[in-house]
Design a protein around this motif. Structure first.
Motif, PDB file in Angstrom:
ATOM      1  N   VAL A  48      -8.143 -92.812  21.937  1.00  0.00           N
ATOM      2  CA  VAL A  48      -8.786 -93.983  21.332  1.00  0.00           C
ATOM      3  C   VAL A  48      -8.730 -95.108  22.345  1.00  0.00           C
ATOM      4  CG1 VAL A  48      -8.758 -95.642  19.441  1.00  0.00           C
ATOM      5  CG2 VAL A  48      -8.091 -93.271  19.009  1.00  0.00           C
ATOM      6  N   ASP A  49      -9.888 -95.518  22.878  1.00  0.00           N
ATOM      7  CA  ASP A  49      -9.907 -96.484  23.978  1.00  0.00           C
ATOM      8  C   ASP A  49     -10.383 -97.869  23.555  1.00  0.00           C
ATOM      9  OD1 ASP A  49     -12.553 -95.945  23.524  1.00  0.00           O
ATOM     10  OD2 ASP A  49     -13.001 -95.201  25.546  1.00  0.00           O
ATOM     11  N   SER A  50     -10.586 -98.087  22.253  1.00  0.00           N
ATOM     12  CA  SER A  50     -10.991 -99.396  21.755  1.00  0.00           C
ATOM     13  C   SER A  50     -10.555 -99.519  20.296  1.00  0.00           C
ATOM     14  CB  SER A  50     -12.516 -99.573  21.866  1.00  0.00           C
ATOM     15  OG  SER A  50     -13.183 -98.589  21.093  1.00  0.00           O
ATOM     16  N   VAL A  51     -10.578-100.731  19.775  1.00  0.00           N
ATOM     17  CA  VAL A  51     -10.235-100.929  18.367  1.00  0.00           C
ATOM     18  C   VAL A  51     -11.177-100.085  17.502  1.00  0.00           C
ATOM     19  CG1 VAL A  51     -10.091-102.591  16.483  1.00  0.00           C
ATOM     20  CG2 VAL A  51      -9.311-103.235  18.774  1.00  0.00           C
ATOM     21  N   LEU A  52     -10.609 -99.360  16.548  1.00  0.00           N
ATOM     22  CA  LEU A  52     -11.374 -98.360  15.800  1.00  0.00           C
ATOM     23  C   LEU A  52     -11.241 -98.579  14.296  1.00  0.00           C
ATOM     24  CD1 LEU A  52     -12.917 -95.636  15.531  1.00  0.00           C
ATOM     25  CD2 LEU A  52     -10.679 -94.498  15.665  1.00  0.00           C
ATOM     26  N   LEU A  53     -12.383 -98.642  13.608  1.00  0.00           N
ATOM     27  CA  LEU A  53     -12.381 -98.612  12.149  1.00  0.00           C
ATOM     28  C   LEU A  53     -12.523 -97.153  11.729  1.00  0.00           C
ATOM     29  CD1 LEU A  53     -12.374-100.234   9.479  1.00  0.00           C
ATOM     30  CD2 LEU A  53     -14.884-100.177   9.568  1.00  0.00           C
ATOM     31  N   LEU A  54     -11.415 -96.574  11.308  1.00  0.00           N
ATOM     32  CA  LEU A  54     -11.366 -95.166  10.929  1.00  0.00           C
ATOM     33  C   LEU A  54     -11.691 -95.038   9.442  1.00  0.00           C
ATOM     34  CD1 LEU A  54     -10.343 -92.328  12.148  1.00  0.00           C
ATOM     35  CD2 LEU A  54      -8.288 -92.802  10.810  1.00  0.00           C
ATOM     36  N   GLY A  55     -12.509 -94.053   9.080  1.00  0.00           N
ATOM     37  CA  GLY A  55     -12.882 -93.906   7.673  1.00  0.00           C
ATOM     38  C   GLY A  55     -12.917 -92.466   7.202  1.00  0.00           C
ATOM     39  N   ASN A  56     -12.272 -92.200   6.064  1.00  0.00           N
ATOM     40  CA  ASN A  56     -12.358 -90.904   5.390  1.00  0.00           C
ATOM     41  C   ASN A  56     -13.229 -91.059   4.147  1.00  0.00           C
ATOM     42  OD1 ASN A  56     -10.441 -89.870   7.216  1.00  0.00           O
ATOM     43  ND2 ASN A  56      -8.733 -90.428   5.875  1.00  0.00           N
ATOM     44  N   VAL A  57     -14.119 -90.094   3.919  1.00  0.00           N
ATOM     45  CA  VAL A  57     -14.947 -90.132   2.713  1.00  0.00           C
ATOM     46  C   VAL A  57     -14.239 -89.304   1.639  1.00  0.00           C
ATOM     47  CG1 VAL A  57     -17.252 -89.910   1.773  1.00  0.00           C
ATOM     48  CG2 VAL A  57     -16.946 -90.177   4.245  1.00  0.00           C
ATOM     49  N   VAL A  58     -13.844 -89.964   0.562  1.00  0.00           N
ATOM     50  CA  VAL A  58     -12.982 -89.360  -0.454  1.00  0.00           C
ATOM     51  C   VAL A  58     -13.701 -89.351  -1.803  1.00  0.00           C
ATOM     52  CG1 VAL A  58     -10.747 -89.461  -1.608  1.00  0.00           C
ATOM     53  CG2 VAL A  58     -10.965 -90.262   0.770  1.00  0.00           C
ATOM     54  N   ALA A  59     -13.766 -88.201  -2.446  1.00  0.00           N
ATOM     55  CA  ALA A  59     -14.314 -88.091  -3.804  1.00  0.00           C
ATOM     56  C   ALA A  59     -13.243 -87.485  -4.698  1.00  0.00           C
ATOM     57  CB  ALA A  59     -15.565 -87.228  -3.816  1.00  0.00           C
ATOM     58  N   THR A  60     -12.925 -88.161  -5.790  1.00  0.00           N
ATOM     59  CA  THR A  60     -11.864 -87.716  -6.704  1.00  0.00           C
ATOM     60  C   THR A  60     -12.466 -87.288  -8.033  1.00  0.00           C
ATOM     61  OG1 THR A  60     -10.284 -89.251  -5.690  1.00  0.00           O
ATOM     62  CG2 THR A  60      -9.738 -88.393  -7.869  1.00  0.00           C
ATOM     63  N   LEU A  61     -12.228 -86.025  -8.395  1.00  0.00           N
ATOM     64  CA  LEU A  61     -12.651 -85.499  -9.692  1.00  0.00           C
ATOM     65  C   LEU A  61     -11.449 -85.563 -10.623  1.00  0.00           C
ATOM     66  CD1 LEU A  61     -14.928 -84.136 -11.338  1.00  0.00           C
ATOM     67  CD2 LEU A  61     -13.983 -81.920 -10.602  1.00  0.00           C
ATOM     68  N   LYS A  62     -11.465 -86.545 -11.507  1.00  0.00           N
ATOM     69  CA  LYS A  62     -10.319 -86.816 -12.358  1.00  0.00           C
ATOM     70  C   LYS A  62     -10.079 -85.678 -13.336  1.00  0.00           C
ATOM     71  CE  LYS A  62      -7.040 -89.622 -13.767  1.00  0.00           C
ATOM     72  NZ  LYS A  62      -5.904 -89.940 -12.884  1.00  0.00           N
ATOM     73  N   GLY A  63      -8.807 -85.277 -13.487  1.00  0.00           N
ATOM     74  CA  GLY A  63      -8.449 -84.243 -14.434  1.00  0.00           C
ATOM     75  C   GLY A  63      -8.599 -84.719 -15.873  1.00  0.00           C
ATOM     76  N   THR A  64      -8.757 -83.781 -16.778  1.00  0.00           N
ATOM     77  CA  THR A  64      -8.999 -84.121 -18.182  1.00  0.00           C
ATOM     78  C   THR A  64      -7.717 -84.413 -18.953  1.00  0.00           C
ATOM     79  OG1 THR A  64      -8.995 -81.758 -18.721  1.00  0.00           O
ATOM     80  CG2 THR A  64     -11.126 -82.792 -18.272  1.00  0.00           C
ATOM     81  N   ARG A 100     -16.495 -88.617 -14.196  1.00  0.00           N
ATOM     82  CA  ARG A 100     -15.168 -88.210 -13.708  1.00  0.00           C
ATOM     83  C   ARG A 100     -15.074 -88.171 -12.192  1.00  0.00           C
ATOM     84  NH1 ARG A 100     -14.196 -83.322 -14.563  1.00  0.00           N
ATOM     85  NH2 ARG A 100     -16.319 -82.740 -15.158  1.00  0.00           N
ATOM     86  N   LEU A 101     -16.209 -88.071 -11.462  1.00  0.00           N
ATOM     87  CA  LEU A 101     -16.179 -88.027 -10.006  1.00  0.00           C
ATOM     88  C   LEU A 101     -16.478 -89.414  -9.449  1.00  0.00           C
ATOM     89  CD1 LEU A 101     -15.912 -86.068  -7.530  1.00  0.00           C
ATOM     90  CD2 LEU A 101     -18.411 -86.044  -7.471  1.00  0.00           C
ATOM     91  N   VAL A 102     -15.548 -89.932  -8.658  1.00  0.00           N
ATOM     92  CA  VAL A 102     -15.686 -91.259  -8.058  1.00  0.00           C
ATOM     93  C   VAL A 102     -15.448 -91.135  -6.560  1.00  0.00           C
ATOM     94  CG1 VAL A 102     -14.820 -93.616  -8.001  1.00  0.00           C
ATOM     95  CG2 VAL A 102     -14.898 -92.383 -10.182  1.00  0.00           C
ATOM     96  N   ALA A 103     -16.330 -91.745  -5.748  1.00  0.00           N
ATOM     97  CA  ALA A 103     -16.235 -91.595  -4.297  1.00  0.00           C
ATOM     98  C   ALA A 103     -16.227 -92.943  -3.596  1.00  0.00           C
ATOM     99  CB  ALA A 103     -17.399 -90.741  -3.785  1.00  0.00           C
ATOM    100  N   PHE A 104     -15.557 -92.989  -2.447  1.00  0.00           N
ATOM    101  CA  PHE A 104     -15.543 -94.196  -1.623  1.00  0.00           C
ATOM    102  C   PHE A 104     -15.143 -93.812  -0.202  1.00  0.00           C
ATOM    103  CE2 PHE A 104     -11.168 -93.560  -2.500  1.00  0.00           C
ATOM    104  CZ  PHE A 104     -10.409 -94.316  -1.607  1.00  0.00           C
ATOM    105  N   ILE A 105     -15.325 -94.751   0.728  1.00  0.00           N
ATOM    106  CA  ILE A 105     -14.874 -94.548   2.107  1.00  0.00           C
ATOM    107  C   ILE A 105     -13.575 -95.310   2.285  1.00  0.00           C
ATOM    108  CG2 ILE A 105     -15.408 -94.817   4.556  1.00  0.00           C
ATOM    109  CD1 ILE A 105     -18.363 -94.700   3.851  1.00  0.00           C
ATOM    110  N   ASP A 106     -12.499 -94.583   2.566  1.00  0.00           N
ATOM    111  CA  ASP A 106     -11.170 -95.168   2.725  1.00  0.00           C
ATOM    112  C   ASP A 106     -10.963 -95.477   4.208  1.00  0.00           C
ATOM    113  OD1 ASP A 106      -8.681 -96.072   2.038  1.00  0.00           O
ATOM    114  OD2 ASP A 106      -7.759 -94.086   1.895  1.00  0.00           O
ATOM    115  N   THR A 107     -10.788 -96.738   4.543  1.00  0.00           N
ATOM    116  CA  THR A 107     -10.764 -97.147   5.950  1.00  0.00           C
ATOM    117  C   THR A 107      -9.431 -97.753   6.358  1.00  0.00           C
ATOM    118  OG1 THR A 107     -11.674 -99.336   5.437  1.00  0.00           O
ATOM    119  CG2 THR A 107     -13.236 -97.573   5.959  1.00  0.00           C
TER     120      THR A 107
END
Length: 449
Positions: free
Chosen positions: A105-121, A88-95
């Motif tokens: 921000v002084d240069s081109v930036l690859l921004l990333g959030n680390v997201v883990a989703t615990l799916k409801g039943t 039920r828990l799935v994680a990825f880096i959302d960029t």
């Protein structure tokens, strides 16, 4: 006919006089709270500090240093936890890629959030609850991407809380979905939070509550030298930022300046937190954030979601946004040694019990109305059942207009209630209550004529 009406009203009064009750702890949530470990929290922060810097502009190619390495480590922790979640828990880096802004921000930036989703039943339950902390940090100069910046408290503490909640909660089942996220770009202007909040809004997802944790692990203040590990602040707005102009007339007419959805969430956090976490007082602060400052809950608030900020009671500014050094006998810098891990344990448990109680509860009741067809000293409320969840009944919450908190709760299994209290003198709200006593967020009634 008059006699029958009198008996009906009398029955309602008697029913709700005897229905007031002490609310007990949910055994499952109580056990989860006990599992929050100061040692785990310390190990998380120790590892984050070891990356040297987590500045958003720092290297993303080094495996041991910088924001890139830190993001991969958080992703690996979520993936490790997922093994005990029955898939039920799935994680990825959302960029997303951002261009220089000429400011932070002084240069081109690859921004990333680390997201883990615990799916409801429950597939019919579309509610989503979010717990957030920001993984990035900074030195005195926000553009300094190479110098050491431990970031133990700002915001290693918030990220540690996110990780610990994920570790414990992924082993349990919840009707609603929970998202655990460590964002980047907070110090550059809440960039990661704006990216995520705007994306969720565009997807029309039902984000019911956001708990943002930022600077929550230190127990003492600079200048005033106050030491306090028994109180924590929850910041919330009263007037809604989103669609305020559209709703201003109704808010003014009904006197609801103190009843925006984020303020309701803050009241809920206080009630549930103090129910489950011993020796911790939740102090509500009536502003969206600290004076003239902002945090990652703000983008959610601006998109119309209920969101609050959880922060330690007394901040120490010798440690925030400071190069590590010693001057005039004062140690500057956000280092591990300044964290009170028992205090952080309590603040993490505050998040966990609220997320669990919300996610186990039914959805909020629908179409909550207050009947104003005639004048009187009673208050007639009615509502519809929530869209999802097994409902035992409903709490009608009541407080005086001058009270910061809900003062009374009345229980009923019905879809309406007549209370012997004047709507002129009190505010009311309705919560759905699940079979195990878990309560939804409260809903303020609309006017029905």
């Amino acid at each position: 006919m008059k006699k029958m009406l009198f008996l009906f009203l009398s029955g309602c009064f008697v029913q709700h006089t005897i229905a007031q009750q002490i609310i007990e702890r949910d055994v499952e949530i109580e056990q989860m709270v006990k599992e929050v470990s100061p040692d785990s929290l310390k190990n998380y922060i120790k590892t984050m500090v070891a990356f040297g810097t987590r500045n958003t502009l720092s290297t993303q190619t080094d495996n041991r240093r910088g924001i890139g390495a830190a993001r991969k480590w958080v992703l690996n922790k979520f993936t490790e936890f997922a093994k005990k979640s029955n898939g039920r828990l799935v994680a990825f880096i959302d960029t997303t890629t951002l261009s220089p802004d000429g400011k932070r921000v002084d240069s081109v930036l690859l921004l990333g959030n680390v997201v883990a989703t615990l799916k409801g039943t429950d597939s019919a339950d579309k509610r989503i609850f979010i717990i957030s902390g920001h993984l990035d940090n900074m030195r005195t100069n926000v553009l300094d991407r190479t110098g050491d910046a431990p970031g133990a408290n700002d915001d290693g503490s918030g990220c540690a809380a996110v990780l610990e909640c994920a570790r414990i909660m992924c082993k349990h089942s919840f009707s609603a979905t929970i998202i655990f996220v460590t964002v980047s770009g907070e110090e550059q202007g809440l960039l990661g939070a704006y990216f995520m909040a705007n994306k969720l809004k565009a997807q029309h997802l039902n984000i019911e509550a956001v708990l943002n944790n930022d600077i929550m692990g230190s127990n003492n203040s600079s200048e005033t030298n106050i030491i306090n590990n028994t109180q924590v602040r929850v910041f919330s707005e009263g007037l809604p930022f989103y669609n305020l102009e559209k709703n201003a007339s109704t808010i003014r007419q009904l006197g609801l300046e103190n009843d925006g959805i984020s303020r309701q969430l803050a009241r809920y956090v206080k009630e549930i937190g103090e129910r489950y976490v011993d020796n911790l007082q939740v102090v509500m602060v009536y502003r969206n954030d600290r004076f003239l400052r902002g945090g990652d809950h703000t983008p959610y608030v601006e998109n119309g979601f209920a969101a609050v900020r959880i922060t330690e009671m007394n901040e120490n500014y010798t440690r925030q946004h400071q190069d590590v050094r010693k001057e005039n006998g004062i140690e500057y810098g956000d280092i591990l040694e300044h964290i009170d891990f028992e205090y952080l344990r309590k603040n993490t448990a505050l998040n966990l019990c609220n997320l669990a109680n919300l996610s186990k509860a039914p959805a909020m009741p629908e179409a909550v109305k207050i009947d104003v067809k005639r004048l009187g000293n009673t208050t007639n409320l009615n509502w519809h059942a929530p869209k999802t969840g097994k409902v035992k009944g409903y709490y009608i919450m009541m407080r005086e207009t001058t009270s910061a908190f809900w003062q009374k709760k009345f229980f009923t299994p019905q879809l309406q209630i007549i209370l012997p209290y004047s709507k002129d003198n009190y505010f009311f709200a309705v919560q759905a209550v699940g079979e195990n006593g878990n309560e939804s967020l409260p809903v303020i009634p609309e006017v029905s004529r």
